[in-house]
Design a protein around this motif. Structure first.
Motif, PDB file in Angstrom:
ATOM      1  N   LYS A 202      40.123  34.955 -95.213  1.00  0.00           N
ATOM      2  CA  LYS A 202      38.682  34.742 -95.284  1.00  0.00           C
ATOM      3  C   LYS A 202      38.424  33.278 -95.605  1.00  0.00           C
ATOM      4  O   LYS A 202      39.178  32.644 -96.337  1.00  0.00           O
ATOM      5  CB  LYS A 202      38.049  35.643 -96.353  1.00  0.00           C
ATOM      6  N   GLU A 203      37.368  32.756 -95.054  1.00  0.00           N
ATOM      7  CA  GLU A 203      37.041  31.343 -95.247  1.00  0.00           C
ATOM      8  C   GLU A 203      36.745  31.021 -96.701  1.00  0.00           C
ATOM      9  O   GLU A 203      36.907  29.878 -97.144  1.00  0.00           O
ATOM     10  CB  GLU A 203      35.838  30.958 -94.379  1.00  0.00           C
ATOM     11  N   GLU A 204      36.302  32.025 -97.452  1.00  0.00           N
ATOM     12  CA  GLU A 204      35.969  31.826 -98.850  1.00  0.00           C
ATOM     13  C   GLU A 204      36.652  32.898 -99.691  1.00  0.00           C
ATOM     14  O   GLU A 204      36.636  34.078 -99.337  1.00  0.00           O
ATOM     15  CB  GLU A 204      34.455  31.901 -99.050  1.00  0.00           C
TER      16      GLU A 204
ATOM     17  N   LYS B 141      41.820  26.875-100.084  1.00  0.00           N
ATOM     18  CA  LYS B 141      41.886  27.296 -98.679  1.00  0.00           C
ATOM     19  C   LYS B 141      42.598  26.279 -97.783  1.00  0.00           C
ATOM     20  O   LYS B 141      43.385  26.648 -96.912  1.00  0.00           O
ATOM     21  CB  LYS B 141      40.470  27.558 -98.141  1.00  0.00           C
TER      22      LYS B 141
ATOM     23  N   ARG C 253      44.655  28.797 -95.568  1.00  0.00           N
ATOM     24  CA  ARG C 253      44.612  28.740 -94.106  1.00  0.00           C
ATOM     25  C   ARG C 253      45.992  28.597 -93.473  1.00  0.00           C
ATOM     26  O   ARG C 253      46.255  29.130 -92.391  1.00  0.00           O
ATOM     27  CB  ARG C 253      43.722  27.574 -93.671  1.00  0.00           C
TER      28      ARG C 253
END
Length: 545
Positions: free
Chosen positions: A47-49, A189, A59
């Motif tokens: 998830k991006e956050e 991330k 990532r």
């Protein structure tokens, strides 16, 4: 006779939850999986956050175990997939697995589990009051956001141990006056926002190593602070093969088990220091290799030797703009500090009368069953830190638990279970230095064999040698891939033999992307090969088993 469990509540649809669903179906049970998110995959669903209450990866995360060692035992990972998979490949495999076995229809997404407790008549019914909140509200009987209680015959908890960050920020002197940015690796991330910064990473586990190495390519300078140091192993081993394919072998384990501990440690340290001297690079710990969960990292020595990553001791205190280390060296103008300080595990929804977690310790028989719960209709799946892959371990735990639920496999008396737990605790304390990290450590092959014996699926090499010598040799002297636990016993899979015979094709396929001539070696004379084979067969039949 008590009625056998029928409906099973499964909490979480990650690596452990998915295989728990399948094992329930295999044993004729009715699984209902509760997933508080909107998709499967758990930790591996990027998830991006980072969200509170959810596991998180960054990532660039690549798994530390190779695909043949981490796959579920009756569903090989496609040969086209890389041996060490980026998280996007891992979640893709999970989707294939879920689709192939029809698992999605058994999952209720956006359902938050609030409380799990035994019913008042638990001793007679074995059942649980299972309270949850439906965040979807698409069911006529359940409005969005309302709590509902259902009755289940058994419960499988599959939330893992990367949900709750251990963030000891307040234990560092001067941290409140520090003007730079602080965060836990759970919230990290990627490198964006750290460019041209001076960064300190605290903690030398796998996350700390990954974050420090990645940032060292983009930040002005990165310092990695560690109290104890660590031993580092590469994903890539002899002849370019995955390290777990080379090391996780029954024959090798049998030989090592017969050598003096001091010799084994020396051999391990010599091998680890061949690539780079851990003492020279400031990484060598006081404890031996087998006394700590090792770091898996291919790039750290390269970043250290270029100066972009500097290894430092523990932090003594923070200043407004910098850090003072235990050796009284000072680094000023620090812009950010990343706490890669691990995780604590907890099960806040389980009634305290069933089990409690204290100091990252919980009392479980073989890390699965609360020993004082009778009847045993609750299991914890995936709460181990293996030197190896978690997916096949979670699968084996689920195979065992579901057979206990339906009554085909029995647990020993409570006194036997408690004694086993004490023995494991003593062995753990003797092997590992004391740390919250070292409370759920297991070695892959011994632990898999231990669980397999509970349900009768550990390979019987004497009978296998008589019925299929070639297969026996592959299993014993080759990598201990999960398919071995589908060769015989309950849940045997017809494709297990073929999967073992073709595993090297799947290992070598991803890197054979350009045809090259292969030089033929002279090899050893055929008669010598035959003599060696005969010696090994005799050893297996009469010495090792």
């Amino acid at each position: 006779m008590l009625e056998m469990a029928k409906r099973v509540a499964i909490i979480g649809s990650g690596a452990s939850g998915l295989t728990a669903i399948k094992c329930c179906l295999d044993e004729g049970l009715q699984p209902v999986c509760f997933e508080k998110g909107t998709d499967i995959g758990g930790l591996w669903n990027f998830k991006e956050e980072a969200l509170p209450g959810f596991a998180s990866v960054y990532r660039s995360t690549v798994i530390n175990t190779s695909k043949e060692m981490m796959c579920y035992s009756d569903f090989p990972i496609p040969k086209e997939y890389p041996n060490y998979m980026h998280h996007s490949w891992v979640i893709k495999y999970f989707r294939l697995y879920a689709h192939n076995f029809g698992l999605i229809k058994h999952i209720r997404f956006r359902h938050h589990v609030d409380h799990v407790k035994p019913r008042e008549d638990f001793a007679q019914t074995r059942q649980w009051d299972f309270t949850y909140t439906d965040e979807v509200g698409n069911n006529v009987a359940h409005e969005k956001g309302t709590a509902t209680t259902e009755v289940f015959d058994a419960v499988m908890v599959c939330i893992g141990h990367h949900v709750y960050p251990h963030y000891p920020r307040g234990s560092f002197e001067g941290i409140d006056d520090f003007q730079g940015k602080t965060l836990h690796s759970h919230d990290y991330k990627d490198h964006h926002g750290f460019e041209n910064k001076r960064v300190v990473v605290i903690g030398i586990g796998n996350s700390g190593g990954d974050v420090a190495v990645e940032l060292s390519r983009h930040a002005k300078q990165v310092y990695l602070s560690t109290r104890r140091g660590t031993w580092i192993i590469n994903r890539v081993s002899d002849h370019g093969l995955p390290v777990d394919i080379v090391k996780a072998r029954r024959a090798k384990s049998a030989i090592i088990g017969r050598l003096p501990v001091s010799l084994v440690r020396k051999l391990a340290h010599d091998e680890l220091n061949k690539r780079f001297d851990h003492a020279l690079y400031g990484l060598q710990p006081e404890h031996p290799y087998f006394g700590q969960h090792p770091m898996v990292n291919d790039d750290m020595p390269n970043r250290i030797i270029t100066g972009s990553l500097v290894i430092k001791p523990n932090i003594k205190r923070f200043t407004k703009t910098g850090v003072v280390f235990d050796n009284d060296t000072v680094e000023e103008d620090i812009d950010a500090v990343v706490f890669a300080t691990g995780y604590r595990f907890d099960f806040p929804f389980i009634d305290k009368s069933v089990m409690k977690v204290e100091n990252n310790q919980v009392t479980l028989y073989k890390y699965v069953f609360p020993p004082k719960l009778d009847p045993p209709t609750l299991s914890i799946i995936g709460l181990v830190q293996p030197v190896g892959a978690i997916m096949p371990i979670s699968e084996m735990q689920s195979r065992w638990a579901t057979r206990v639920f339906n009554g085909t496999t029995k647990l020993p008396p409570q006194v036997v279970m408690c004694d086993n737990i004490r023995q494991k605790a003593v062995a753990m304390s003797r092997r590992y230095y004391q740390s919250p990290r070292h409370t759920i450590q297991v070695d892959y092959v011994p632990y898999m064999d231990e669980l397999a014996e509970q349900i009768g699926v550990k390979p019987n090499f004497k009978s296998l040698m008589l019925s299929d010598p070639g297969l026996a040799m592959r299993c014993y002297f080759g990598p201990c891939t999960p398919y071995q636990y589908r060769l015989m016993g309950p849940g045997a899979w017809r494709g297990a033999k073929e999967a073992i015979e073709t595993q090297w094709d799947r290992i070598t396929h991803p890197t054979k992307t350009r045809p090259v001539p292969v030089a033929k070696s002279g090899g050893m004379p055929g008669i010598l090969q035959l003599l060696i084979l005969l010696v090994l067969v005799v050893a297996i039949l009469f010495k090792l088993f």
